[in-house]
Design a protein around this motif. Structure first.
Motif, PDB file in Angstrom:
ATOM      1  N   ASN A  96      10.933  17.830 -29.718  1.00 58.37           N
ATOM      2  CA  ASN A  96      11.927  18.827 -30.089  1.00 58.37           C
ATOM      3  C   ASN A  96      13.314  18.421 -29.582  1.00 58.37           C
ATOM      4  O   ASN A  96      13.483  18.059 -28.428  1.00 58.37           O
ATOM      5  CB  ASN A  96      11.532  20.191 -29.507  1.00 58.37           C
ATOM      6  N   ALA A  97      14.301  18.484 -30.467  1.00 64.47           N
ATOM      7  CA  ALA A  97      15.659  18.050 -30.106  1.00 64.47           C
ATOM      8  C   ALA A  97      16.217  18.846 -28.941  1.00 64.47           C
ATOM      9  O   ALA A  97      17.008  18.329 -28.145  1.00 64.47           O
ATOM     10  CB  ALA A  97      16.587  18.182 -31.315  1.00 64.47           C
ATOM     11  N   TRP A  98      15.816  20.127 -28.834  1.00 68.71           N
ATOM     12  CA  TRP A  98      16.323  20.964 -27.744  1.00 68.71           C
ATOM     13  C   TRP A  98      15.742  20.560 -26.389  1.00 68.71           C
ATOM     14  O   TRP A  98      16.262  20.925 -25.347  1.00 68.71           O
ATOM     15  CB  TRP A  98      16.029  22.436 -28.031  1.00 68.71           C
ATOM     16  N   GLY A  99      14.669  19.757 -26.411  1.00 74.65           N
ATOM     17  CA  GLY A  99      14.100  19.268 -25.157  1.00 74.65           C
ATOM     18  C   GLY A  99      14.397  17.805 -24.907  1.00 74.65           C
ATOM     19  O   GLY A  99      13.889  17.204 -23.947  1.00 74.65           O
ATOM     20  N   TYR A 100      15.253  17.227 -25.747  1.00 74.10           N
ATOM     21  CA  TYR A 100      15.543  15.788 -25.665  1.00 74.10           C
ATOM     22  C   TYR A 100      16.176  15.410 -24.327  1.00 74.10           C
ATOM     23  O   TYR A 100      15.771  14.455 -23.674  1.00 74.10           O
ATOM     24  CB  TYR A 100      16.476  15.399 -26.818  1.00 74.10           C
ATOM     25  N   GLY A 101      17.176  16.195 -23.908  1.00 74.55           N
ATOM     26  CA  GLY A 101      17.901  15.870 -22.678  1.00 74.55           C
ATOM     27  C   GLY A 101      17.047  15.974 -21.433  1.00 74.55           C
ATOM     28  O   GLY A 101      17.266  15.257 -20.453  1.00 74.55           O
ATOM     29  N   ALA A 102      16.056  16.868 -21.457  1.00 72.71           N
ATOM     30  CA  ALA A 102      15.230  17.096 -20.267  1.00 72.71           C
ATOM     31  C   ALA A 102      13.958  16.250 -20.257  1.00 72.71           C
ATOM     32  O   ALA A 102      13.221  16.250 -19.269  1.00 72.71           O
ATOM     33  CB  ALA A 102      14.850  18.581 -20.173  1.00 72.71           C
ATOM     34  N   ALA A 103      13.687  15.536 -21.350  1.00 73.32           N
ATOM     35  CA  ALA A 103      12.440  14.766 -21.449  1.00 73.32           C
ATOM     36  C   ALA A 103      12.461  13.570 -20.497  1.00 73.32           C
ATOM     37  O   ALA A 103      13.446  12.831 -20.418  1.00 73.32           O
ATOM     38  CB  ALA A 103      12.243  14.290 -22.886  1.00 73.32           C
ATOM     39  N   GLU A 104      11.381  13.410 -19.758  1.00 75.66           N
ATOM     40  CA  GLU A 104      11.273  12.271 -18.845  1.00 75.66           C
ATOM     41  C   GLU A 104      11.013  10.977 -19.610  1.00 75.66           C
ATOM     42  O   GLU A 104      11.439   9.900 -19.200  1.00 75.66           O
ATOM     43  CB  GLU A 104      10.145  12.526 -17.836  1.00 75.66           C
ATOM     44  N   GLU A 105      10.288  11.083 -20.715  1.00 76.53           N
ATOM     45  CA  GLU A 105       9.959   9.901 -21.507  1.00 76.53           C
ATOM     46  C   GLU A 105      10.068  10.253 -22.980  1.00 76.53           C
ATOM     47  O   GLU A 105       9.556  11.283 -23.428  1.00 76.53           O
ATOM     48  CB  GLU A 105       8.547   9.412 -21.185  1.00 76.53           C
ATOM     49  N   ILE A 106      10.752   9.428 -23.753  1.00 70.06           N
ATOM     50  CA  ILE A 106      10.924   9.660 -25.180  1.00 70.06           C
ATOM     51  C   ILE A 106       9.820   8.927 -25.929  1.00 70.06           C
ATOM     52  O   ILE A 106       9.708   7.691 -25.826  1.00 70.06           O
ATOM     53  CB  ILE A 106      12.300   9.161 -25.677  1.00 70.06           C
ATOM     54  N   PRO A 107       8.953   9.638 -26.683  1.00 63.06           N
ATOM     55  CA  PRO A 107       7.899   8.949 -27.441  1.00 63.06           C
ATOM     56  C   PRO A 107       8.500   8.095 -28.550  1.00 63.06           C
ATOM     57  O   PRO A 107       9.572   8.394 -29.078  1.00 63.06           O
ATOM     58  CB  PRO A 107       7.073  10.103 -28.019  1.00 63.06           C
ATOM     59  N   THR A 108       7.823   7.019 -28.902  1.00 64.86           N
ATOM     60  CA  THR A 108       8.341   6.103 -29.932  1.00 64.86           C
ATOM     61  C   THR A 108       7.226   5.661 -30.875  1.00 64.86           C
ATOM     62  O   THR A 108       6.037   5.719 -30.542  1.00 64.86           O
ATOM     63  CB  THR A 108       8.986   4.845 -29.311  1.00 64.86           C
ATOM     64  N   TRP A 109       7.644   5.246 -32.062  1.00 62.73           N
ATOM     65  CA  TRP A 109       6.774   4.501 -32.974  1.00 62.73           C
ATOM     66  C   TRP A 109       7.098   3.015 -32.798  1.00 62.73           C
ATOM     67  O   TRP A 109       8.246   2.659 -32.521  1.00 62.73           O
ATOM     68  CB  TRP A 109       7.049   4.853 -34.436  1.00 62.73           C
ATOM     69  N   ASN A 110       6.118   2.172 -33.006  1.00 66.01           N
ATOM     70  CA  ASN A 110       6.357   0.732 -32.994  1.00 66.01           C
ATOM     71  C   ASN A 110       6.136   0.208 -34.398  1.00 66.01           C
ATOM     72  O   ASN A 110       5.008   0.102 -34.875  1.00 66.01           O
ATOM     73  CB  ASN A 110       5.424   0.019 -32.012  1.00 66.01           C
ATOM     74  N   LEU A 111       7.248  -0.098 -35.076  1.00 65.37           N
ATOM     75  CA  LEU A 111       7.184  -0.593 -36.445  1.00 65.37           C
ATOM     76  C   LEU A 111       7.377  -2.106 -36.440  1.00 65.37           C
ATOM     77  O   LEU A 111       8.503  -2.616 -36.517  1.00 65.37           O
ATOM     78  CB  LEU A 111       8.251   0.077 -37.308  1.00 65.37           C
ATOM     79  N   PHE A 112       6.244  -2.828 -36.253  1.00 61.20           N
ATOM     80  CA  PHE A 112       6.267  -4.294 -36.277  1.00 61.20           C
ATOM     81  C   PHE A 112       7.296  -4.856 -35.291  1.00 61.20           C
ATOM     82  O   PHE A 112       8.082  -5.744 -35.612  1.00 61.20           O
ATOM     83  CB  PHE A 112       6.553  -4.801 -37.697  1.00 61.20           C
ATOM     84  N   GLY A 113       7.278  -4.281 -34.085  1.00 58.93           N
ATOM     85  CA  GLY A 113       8.168  -4.748 -33.031  1.00 58.93           C
ATOM     86  C   GLY A 113       9.432  -3.939 -32.866  1.00 58.93           C
ATOM     87  O   GLY A 113      10.156  -4.102 -31.871  1.00 58.93           O
ATOM     88  N   LEU A 114       9.720  -3.048 -33.828  1.00 61.88           N
ATOM     89  CA  LEU A 114      10.911  -2.196 -33.739  1.00 61.88           C
ATOM     90  C   LEU A 114      10.511  -0.836 -33.191  1.00 61.88           C
ATOM     91  O   LEU A 114       9.675  -0.140 -33.775  1.00 61.88           O
ATOM     92  CB  LEU A 114      11.562  -2.028 -35.119  1.00 61.88           C
ATOM     93  N   ASP A 115      11.078  -0.441 -32.052  1.00 58.56           N
ATOM     94  CA  ASP A 115      10.787   0.862 -31.465  1.00 58.56           C
ATOM     95  C   ASP A 115      11.692   1.929 -32.081  1.00 58.56           C
ATOM     96  O   ASP A 115      12.924   1.806 -32.053  1.00 58.56           O
ATOM     97  CB  ASP A 115      11.008   0.832 -29.944  1.00 58.56           C
ATOM     98  N   VAL A 116      11.070   2.969 -32.645  1.00 58.73           N
ATOM     99  CA  VAL A 116      11.791   4.074 -33.287  1.00 58.73           C
ATOM    100  C   VAL A 116      11.427   5.359 -32.565  1.00 58.73           C
ATOM    101  O   VAL A 116      10.248   5.692 -32.430  1.00 58.73           O
ATOM    102  CB  VAL A 116      11.436   4.195 -34.788  1.00 58.73           C
ATOM    103  N   GLN A 117      12.424   6.060 -32.072  1.00 57.70           N
ATOM    104  CA  GLN A 117      12.172   7.290 -31.324  1.00 57.70           C
ATOM    105  C   GLN A 117      11.588   8.385 -32.216  1.00 57.70           C
ATOM    106  O   GLN A 117      12.072   8.610 -33.327  1.00 57.70           O
ATOM    107  CB  GLN A 117      13.459   7.795 -30.669  1.00 57.70           C
TER     108      GLN A 117
END
Length: 466
Positions: A203-224
């Motif tokens: 959730n964007a409203w919890g972005y600033g407080a998040a300890e770790e941002i989850p990501t996708w790995n698209l063939f070596g490219l990390d996408v939040q």
């Protein structure tokens, strides 16, 4: 109420004759013309017609204020007399758009996107106001209403859920309206908007407080994996991309395969582009814009309040006020409230007060009656009759309203008055203000009820002595 044919003939003559009318339609209160040459308009003759309450040009359209109900009869009579044929509002907009420069077209595009969703946003603001009254401490009792009467807690909770829905799924609303404006499929716009706030995303409203941002790995490219709740720019740009891809595909794929290929390809490509590029870039831009606007009002709230409070009414004349709808929504999504919209509500009241004062300045009974009815309309948030029918006709009234609005804007900006949403304008506007800011807002309201009235009376008397 029947409409005199001679009166309609006078209106047609006033806009330059039927040969000067490229197209015409009407809304709830106004005739809307796309004219071939606006220099042929005789505004003085138009505004001397009993049925006409004012006239103005905006966004390439010349508009004549008639009044609710009566405008339908005038329009039908005009169609019969001129033979122009009934035009849709979109046809008038398309015709008028041909005369606009790039900046005016950009402003018009934003207006076309945000105005259709405004009823949902205003409704949400009003309901949020009701919830704030129930949950805010110190309004009726030392504690909140729901703390004093716990049986009302769930009632308030349901109101809050209903009110917040428009903002939780704001990208869906914008996506629908934007795809409609850009010529794509509105249903795909809804899907795109909801995709950007999918519960699987952070959730964007919890972005600033998040300890770790989850990501996708698209063939070596990390996408939040970040959602865009309350954000305006990501869905606007993504909607334009989606509409462009969809139209491109429809022009190249045979009809028999369009259902199978167009929507899936367009949505899939736009989705990847949105999460990889559009979202992160526009999210950063939106934060910069928010920080800049907030920074101005933090550093110099008096100046910011005077400028925005004073300039809002002139911006309405040009149509540029629509651009601030996006800024308001961006502020609400990023900071939880907007300090711009409360000044809009006070600007409405200021225009109404100036129009009311004109009742005591004018001698003409028709204009006095128009002043009174348009003042009531402005006090309820509809300022067009007051601005275009009375105050702009007598510039000192318009200037008086601007002065009062600027002073009130400075006061409430200094006090940090905010609204959780765009809400109802005019006198009921306090319902959409955070309850803890009511005192300061009422001070601003007192200013726009007194200052424009006194100044309009004084300027009116000085004008008589000349």
């Amino acid at each position: 109420m029947s409409v005199d044919k001679k009166t309609v003939e006078q209106i047609i003559k006033g806009v330059g004759g039927k040969e000067n009318i490229a197209a015409a339609t009407h809304c709830v209160t106004r005739l809307r013309f796309a004219l071939k040459d606006e220099s042929k308009v005789d505004k003085e003759a138009l505004e001397n017609i009993d049925l006409v309450k004012g006239s103005f040009s905006a966004n390439g359209q010349f508009q004549v204020v008639i009044g609710q109900g009566t405008v339908d009869k005038v329009y039908k009579e005009m169609v019969e007399m001129t033979g122009i044929g009934e035009s849709s509002k979109q046809e008038i907009k398309d015709e008028a758009a041909k005369k606009l420069n790039p900046l005016q077209r950009a402003i018009k595009t934003l207006a076309d996107i945000f105005i259709p969703i405004l009823p949902a946003i205003v409704t949400a603001g009003l309901l949020m106001g009701i919830n704030n009254v129930l949950t805010g401490p110190g309004i009726f009792f030392e504690e909140s209403v729901v703390q004093r009467f716990p049986q009302w807690a769930d009632f308030a909770s349901i109101i809050n859920l209903i009110a917040n829905t428009a903002f939780v799924f704001l990208p869906g609303l914008i996506g629908w309206s934007a795809l409609n404006r850009f010529g794509g499929s509105p249903l795909l716009g809804i899907v795109l908007g909801l995709m950007l706030v999918h519960p699987d995303l952070l959730n964007a409203w919890g972005y600033g407080a998040a300890e770790e941002i989850p990501t996708w790995n698209l063939f070596g490219l990390d996408v939040q994996k970040v959602g865009y709740q309350g954000q305006v720019l990501p869905i606007l740009i993504a909607s334009w991309v989606l509409a462009s891809i969809e139209k491109w595909l429809r022009n190249r794929i045979p009809d028999a395969f369009q259902l199978l290929l167009v929507a899936p390809i367009a949505l899939l490509v736009t989705g990847f582009v949105s999460f990889i590029a559009i979202g992160p870039v526009t999210f950063a831009i939106g934060n910069v814009i928010t920080s800049a606007v907030v920074g101005i009002f933090e550093v110099a709230p008096i100046i910011g309040g005077i400028i925005y409070g004073g300039l809002y009414a002139p911006l309405v004349i040009t149509g540029m006020h629509h651009t601030f709808l996006a800024v308001d929504l961006q502020l609400i999504g990023s900071t939880g409230g907007t300090f711009l919209w409360p000044m809009v509500a006070l600007s409405n009241i200021a225009q109404g007060t100036a129009a009311l004062a004109m009742m005591f300045v004018l001698k003409d009974e028709k204009l006095r009656s128009l002043s009174g009815t348009s003042a009531v309309s402005a006090y309820l948030g509809i300022t067009e009759p007051a601005m275009f029918g009375v105050n702009l006709r007598y510039r000192f009234a318009f200037i008086s309203a601007i002065i009062g609005s600027a002073l009130a804007g400075a006061v409430i900006s200094m006090a940090g008055v905010k609204a959780p949403s765009i809400g109802v304008g005019g006198l009921p506007g306090f319902l959409s203000i955070f309850p803890e800011n009511w005192g300061s807002f009422f001070t601003g309201m007192a200013i726009v009820l007194v200052v424009p009235f006194v100044l309009t009376i004084l300027f009116g008397k000085m004008r008589k002595t000349k």
